[in-house]
Design an enzyme around this catalytic site. Sequence first.
Site, PDB file in Angstrom:
ATOM      1  N   SER A   1      45.480  35.729  43.727  1.00  0.00           N
ATOM      2  CA  SER A   1      44.408  36.326  42.937  1.00  0.00           C
ATOM      3  C   SER A   1      44.549  37.827  43.138  1.00  0.00           C
ATOM      4  O   SER A   1      44.543  38.318  44.263  1.00  0.00           O
ATOM      5  CB  SER A   1      43.052  35.840  43.444  1.00  0.00           C
ATOM      6  OG  SER A   1      42.061  36.757  43.046  1.00  0.00           O
TER       7      SER A   1
ATOM      8  N   ASP B   1      32.532  40.634  44.743  1.00  0.00           N
ATOM      9  CA  ASP B   1      32.395  41.276  43.437  1.00  0.00           C
ATOM     10  C   ASP B   1      31.202  40.780  42.640  1.00  0.00           C
ATOM     11  O   ASP B   1      30.601  41.536  41.887  1.00  0.00           O
ATOM     12  CB  ASP B   1      33.704  41.139  42.658  1.00  0.00           C
ATOM     13  CG  ASP B   1      34.783  42.002  43.287  1.00  0.00           C
ATOM     14  OD1 ASP B   1      34.426  43.079  43.798  1.00  0.00           O
ATOM     15  OD2 ASP B   1      35.958  41.599  43.281  1.00  0.00           O
TER      16      ASP B   1
HETATM   17  N1  ARG Z   1      38.329  42.064  49.172  1.00  0.00           N
HETATM   18  C1  ARG Z   1      38.331  43.136  48.253  1.00  0.00           C
HETATM   19  C2  ARG Z   1      36.945  43.686  48.036  1.00  0.00           C
HETATM   20  O1  ARG Z   1      36.015  43.035  48.327  1.00  0.00           O
HETATM   21  C3  ARG Z   1      38.995  42.807  46.944  1.00  0.00           C
HETATM   22  C4  ARG Z   1      38.333  41.742  46.126  1.00  0.00           C
HETATM   23  C5  ARG Z   1      39.119  41.293  44.905  1.00  0.00           C
HETATM   24  N2  ARG Z   1      40.364  40.774  45.317  1.00  0.00           N
HETATM   25  C6  ARG Z   1      41.146  39.984  44.625  1.00  0.00           C
HETATM   26  N3  ARG Z   1      42.282  39.728  45.152  1.00  0.00           N
HETATM   27  N4  ARG Z   1      40.836  39.458  43.494  1.00  0.00           N
HETATM   28  O2  ARG Z   1      36.734  44.755  47.567  1.00  0.00           O
END
Ligand code: ARG
Length: 405
Positions: A176, A124
């Site tokens: 998370s 992200d």
């Molecule tokens: N792995 C997923 C992506 O890259 C989700 C990332 C956020 N996941 C989280 N559990 N905070 O799009």
Amino acid sequence: MGNNKIIVAYSGGLDTSVMVKWLSNKYNAEIITVTGNLGQKSEIINIEDKAKSTGASKAYVVNLKKEFINDYVWKALKGGAIYEGEYPLATAIGRPLLAKLMVSIAQKENANIIAHGCTGKGNDQVRFEVGMKTLNPDIQIIAPLREWEFKSREDEILYAKENNIPISVNLKKPYSIDENIWGIATECGELENTAVAPPEDAYQITTNPEDAPNESEKIKITFIKGVPVALDGIKMAGHQLVGMLNDIGGKHGVGRFDIIENRIVGIKSREVYEAPAAQILHEAHLQLEKLTLDKDTFRYKQNVSNAYANLIYDGLWFSPLFDALTVFFDSIQERVSGEIMLELYKGNIKILSRESENSLYSQELATYTEKDTFNHKDAEGFINIISLPHQVITKHTVNKISVVD
Ligand code: ARG
């Protein structure tokens, strides 16, 4: 209040709550928080008060549900964007829209520093920062999680207590979680051990298929040019349709994914996703494409869908290739209108019927009854011509072998 103004991408969770105070201390800055509502159910309640009581001078909460569905989710759906064959990309699709929101509020507030709460090993941070820098190359970005002193959630909780930061942390749930209307992503805790099945509490919106109703449920989805417009014949706005499908699908245990994925930064990670509406809509949309697209377009599209999914995953939503592929998908969606009936039962989706005025299926051609109009004799010449180059290769090879012998 300092001279600096920092615009903070704020979710109301532990990291971004701690961040508000940490940034204002460290940079002696005025903090303005921005929260985009992409249909996440948790955390959005009282978020403005929460931000202000943590020290923000202003707290924007912007409802982006319609824009998210119409300009982001539907593009991904029309493009068949599913990462590594499984992940419907909910988080990844949300980031460019949030990046756009951050940049536009920074502009409005005459600020050029944006801070976000993404970690240094995730996707992200890349999606956010690539998006924001593409939209405004002059923006400066601070990513406190890459530089601050806290080593654990416990450190952050301690800091929050010392600084009277209101937090609601459930220490029993060590996950998370990232959520929007297209899906929920859950990682950390026991999920980090790939040898172990996900604990049931890692799922938030779907029933365990074992406990799902014993009665199946039939639903009908109507598409116009690749976009779902009605459920069971009732027209509704996209975000309502997706919301309803999440509820119905979730009840039947549909839309659970337990995945190992390749992150942009090279790490493999294990994540659990819940996306009932996304799974149902992708499946229905694909079935309608199979009915309405010609062979070459359908085959070509499959490869391009993969490229599209990779671009979205990699944070390249605002890029020329993404825009060009979007035009391609829109063009082929012209034919993708019709109705798909599905049956949901204990985690499974069964296709019951497909109908379209653009259907390319011809029963006259397909039938094995006396109504058959296909000219069987044509097949012979077709096979001769299609196999001709290969026949030549074989003859050539055989001749060569016999010469050597
Ligand atoms: N792995 C997923 C992506 O890259 C989700 C990332 C956020 N996941 C989280 N559990 N905070 O799009």
